[in-house]
Design a protein around this motif. Sequence first.
Motif, PDB file in Angstrom:
ATOM      1  N   GLY A  98       0.856  -1.193   0.000  1.00 57.63           N
ATOM      2  CA  GLY A  98       0.000   0.000   0.000  1.00 57.63           C
ATOM      3  C   GLY A  98       0.880   1.227   0.000  1.00 57.63           C
ATOM      4  O   GLY A  98       2.055   1.174   0.349  1.00 57.63           O
ATOM      5  N   LYS A  99       0.311   2.329  -0.383  1.00 60.64           N
ATOM      6  CA  LYS A  99       1.093   3.560  -0.480  1.00 60.64           C
ATOM      7  C   LYS A  99       1.586   3.981   0.895  1.00 60.64           C
ATOM      8  O   LYS A  99       0.836   3.962   1.870  1.00 60.64           O
ATOM      9  N   PRO A 100       2.834   4.430   0.964  1.00 62.76           N
ATOM     10  CA  PRO A 100       3.341   4.933   2.245  1.00 62.76           C
ATOM     11  C   PRO A 100       2.724   6.293   2.564  1.00 62.76           C
ATOM     12  O   PRO A 100       2.485   7.094   1.675  1.00 62.76           O
ATOM     13  N   VAL A 101       2.457   6.521   3.820  1.00 65.27           N
ATOM     14  CA  VAL A 101       1.928   7.805   4.257  1.00 65.27           C
ATOM     15  C   VAL A 101       2.884   8.362   5.290  1.00 65.27           C
ATOM     16  O   VAL A 101       3.145   7.731   6.305  1.00 65.27           O
ATOM     17  N   ASN A 102       3.410   9.525   5.013  1.00 68.01           N
ATOM     18  CA  ASN A 102       4.321  10.176   5.938  1.00 68.01           C
ATOM     19  C   ASN A 102       3.784  11.576   6.204  1.00 68.01           C
ATOM     20  O   ASN A 102       4.036  12.506   5.451  1.00 68.01           O
ATOM     21  N   TRP A 103       3.019  11.702   7.273  1.00 68.15           N
ATOM     22  CA  TRP A 103       2.387  12.975   7.592  1.00 68.15           C
ATOM     23  C   TRP A 103       3.415  14.023   7.999  1.00 68.15           C
ATOM     24  O   TRP A 103       3.193  15.215   7.769  1.00 68.15           O
ATOM     25  N   VAL A 104       4.514  13.609   8.592  1.00 66.64           N
ATOM     26  CA  VAL A 104       5.560  14.568   8.969  1.00 66.64           C
ATOM     27  C   VAL A 104       6.139  15.210   7.716  1.00 66.64           C
ATOM     28  O   VAL A 104       6.288  16.435   7.632  1.00 66.64           O
ATOM     29  N   ALA A 105       6.474  14.394   6.720  1.00 67.45           N
ATOM     30  CA  ALA A 105       7.027  14.922   5.469  1.00 67.45           C
ATOM     31  C   ALA A 105       6.009  15.835   4.791  1.00 67.45           C
ATOM     32  O   ALA A 105       6.366  16.907   4.279  1.00 67.45           O
ATOM     33  N   ALA A 106       4.755  15.440   4.782  1.00 67.36           N
ATOM     34  CA  ALA A 106       3.714  16.278   4.176  1.00 67.36           C
ATOM     35  C   ALA A 106       3.614  17.614   4.904  1.00 67.36           C
ATOM     36  O   ALA A 106       3.497  18.673   4.276  1.00 67.36           O
ATOM     37  N   GLY A 107       3.685  17.571   6.224  1.00 69.26           N
ATOM     38  CA  GLY A 107       3.639  18.805   7.015  1.00 69.26           C
ATOM     39  C   GLY A 107       4.818  19.714   6.727  1.00 69.26           C
ATOM     40  O   GLY A 107       4.661  20.937   6.624  1.00 69.26           O
ATOM     41  N   ILE A 108       5.987  19.116   6.571  1.00 70.00           N
ATOM     42  CA  ILE A 108       7.187  19.911   6.263  1.00 70.00           C
ATOM     43  C   ILE A 108       7.051  20.568   4.894  1.00 70.00           C
ATOM     44  O   ILE A 108       7.374  21.753   4.726  1.00 70.00           O
ATOM     45  N   ILE A 109       6.570  19.822   3.912  1.00 68.31           N
ATOM     46  CA  ILE A 109       6.398  20.379   2.565  1.00 68.31           C
ATOM     47  C   ILE A 109       5.413  21.539   2.598  1.00 68.31           C
ATOM     48  O   ILE A 109       5.674  22.605   2.038  1.00 68.31           O
ATOM     49  N   VAL A 110       4.294  21.362   3.275  1.00 71.74           N
ATOM     50  CA  VAL A 110       3.302  22.431   3.365  1.00 71.74           C
ATOM     51  C   VAL A 110       3.900  23.633   4.093  1.00 71.74           C
ATOM     52  O   VAL A 110       3.702  24.786   3.682  1.00 71.74           O
ATOM     53  N   ALA A 111       4.655  23.394   5.158  1.00 70.79           N
ATOM     54  CA  ALA A 111       5.279  24.496   5.907  1.00 70.79           C
ATOM     55  C   ALA A 111       6.267  25.266   5.038  1.00 70.79           C
ATOM     56  O   ALA A 111       6.318  26.503   5.090  1.00 70.79           O
ATOM     57  N   ILE A 112       7.041  24.566   4.227  1.00 71.17           N
ATOM     58  CA  ILE A 112       7.996  25.238   3.333  1.00 71.17           C
ATOM     59  C   ILE A 112       7.258  26.106   2.325  1.00 71.17           C
ATOM     60  O   ILE A 112       7.634  27.263   2.090  1.00 71.17           O
ATOM     61  N   TRP A 113       6.196  25.579   1.719  1.00 72.31           N
ATOM     62  CA  TRP A 113       5.428  26.368   0.756  1.00 72.31           C
ATOM     63  C   TRP A 113       4.785  27.573   1.437  1.00 72.31           C
ATOM     64  O   TRP A 113       4.748  28.666   0.856  1.00 72.31           O
ATOM     65  N   LEU A 114       4.284  27.424   2.640  1.00 77.36           N
ATOM     66  CA  LEU A 114       3.700  28.555   3.364  1.00 77.36           C
ATOM     67  C   LEU A 114       4.762  29.600   3.691  1.00 77.36           C
ATOM     68  O   LEU A 114       4.517  30.808   3.580  1.00 77.36           O
ATOM     69  N   LEU A 115       5.943  29.150   4.071  1.00 74.57           N
ATOM     70  CA  LEU A 115       7.047  30.065   4.354  1.00 74.57           C
ATOM     71  C   LEU A 115       7.434  30.842   3.095  1.00 74.57           C
ATOM     72  O   LEU A 115       7.618  32.066   3.136  1.00 74.57           O
ATOM     73  N   LEU A 116       7.543  30.137   1.963  1.00 76.10           N
ATOM     74  CA  LEU A 116       7.873  30.806   0.701  1.00 76.10           C
ATOM     75  C   LEU A 116       6.794  31.809   0.310  1.00 76.10           C
ATOM     76  O   LEU A 116       7.100  32.906  -0.176  1.00 76.10           O
ATOM     77  N   ALA A 117       5.542  31.453   0.530  1.00 81.14           N
ATOM     78  CA  ALA A 117       4.441  32.371   0.227  1.00 81.14           C
ATOM     79  C   ALA A 117       4.516  33.603   1.127  1.00 81.14           C
ATOM     80  O   ALA A 117       4.320  34.740   0.659  1.00 81.14           O
ATOM     81  N   ALA A 118       4.817  33.412   2.406  1.00 83.11           N
ATOM     82  CA  ALA A 118       4.931  34.538   3.333  1.00 83.11           C
ATOM     83  C   ALA A 118       6.079  35.457   2.937  1.00 83.11           C
ATOM     84  O   ALA A 118       5.949  36.684   2.979  1.00 83.11           O
ATOM     85  N   VAL A 119       7.203  34.883   2.538  1.00 82.17           N
ATOM     86  CA  VAL A 119       8.344  35.690   2.086  1.00 82.17           C
ATOM     87  C   VAL A 119       7.969  36.480   0.839  1.00 82.17           C
ATOM     88  O   VAL A 119       8.286  37.669   0.721  1.00 82.17           O
ATOM     89  N   ALA A 120       7.267  35.846  -0.093  1.00 82.44           N
ATOM     90  CA  ALA A 120       6.839  36.534  -1.313  1.00 82.44           C
ATOM     91  C   ALA A 120       5.901  37.688  -0.982  1.00 82.44           C
ATOM     92  O   ALA A 120       6.047  38.787  -1.525  1.00 82.44           O
ATOM     93  N   VAL A 121       4.950  37.474  -0.092  1.00 79.34           N
ATOM     94  CA  VAL A 121       4.027  38.539   0.315  1.00 79.34           C
ATOM     95  C   VAL A 121       4.799  39.665   0.985  1.00 79.34           C
ATOM     96  O   VAL A 121       4.573  40.848   0.708  1.00 79.34           O
ATOM     97  N   PHE A 122       5.742  39.330   1.844  1.00 84.31           N
ATOM     98  CA  PHE A 122       6.556  40.330   2.528  1.00 84.31           C
ATOM     99  C   PHE A 122       7.314  41.186   1.519  1.00 84.31           C
ATOM    100  O   PHE A 122       7.340  42.413   1.619  1.00 84.31           O
ATOM    101  N   ILE A 123       7.917  40.544   0.527  1.00 82.74           N
ATOM    102  CA  ILE A 123       8.679  41.275  -0.496  1.00 82.74           C
ATOM    103  C   ILE A 123       7.763  42.189  -1.299  1.00 82.74           C
ATOM    104  O   ILE A 123       8.097  43.353  -1.562  1.00 82.74           O
ATOM    105  N   VAL A 124       6.601  41.683  -1.696  1.00 86.72           N
ATOM    106  CA  VAL A 124       5.652  42.490  -2.476  1.00 86.72           C
ATOM    107  C   VAL A 124       5.182  43.687  -1.650  1.00 86.72           C
ATOM    108  O   VAL A 124       5.139  44.823  -2.141  1.00 86.72           O
ATOM    109  N   VAL A 125       4.836  43.477  -0.395  1.00 85.01           N
ATOM    110  CA  VAL A 125       4.367  44.563   0.468  1.00 85.01           C
ATOM    111  C   VAL A 125       5.479  45.589   0.644  1.00 85.01           C
ATOM    112  O   VAL A 125       5.238  46.794   0.564  1.00 85.01           O
ATOM    113  N   LYS A 126       6.691  45.125   0.828  1.00 86.13           N
ATOM    114  CA  LYS A 126       7.834  46.040   1.009  1.00 86.13           C
ATOM    115  C   LYS A 126       8.045  46.871  -0.248  1.00 86.13           C
ATOM    116  O   LYS A 126       8.298  48.073  -0.168  1.00 86.13           O
TER     117      LYS A 126
END
Length: 130
Positions: A98-126
Amino acid sequence: MKAIEAWKQRARQLKTEVYAIYLAYRDPRVPWYARLFAACVVGYAFSPIDLIPDPIPVLGYLDDLVLVPLCIALAVKMIPPPVMAECREKAREVMRQGKPVNWVAAGIIVAIWLLLAAVAVFIVVKLVMD
């Protein structure tokens, strides 16, 4: 119909290969630069966010059809062959169960994308405020 089945088989092979790269990334016998690249490839392959959004006609699937397989091939070349062979076998075993499920890895990926989005918003606002 044979073409569709061939594509489905190839997609399953790529998923197994990505999981094998994930396993190899965790192996201490893999050089640091290969581990770093493998982590990026796995993160991007499993990420729900694409470099080129899928709704863009033709180009939207370019990363899925070309970029991801090329990055997978490069990562495989960077990983020592004996390590990759072991990881492929482990990946096949896990995929059969069956497919492996790694919720920690999924959480890290989502956190990285959210961090990148926050940095992009910060740069645009600045830029807008200055």
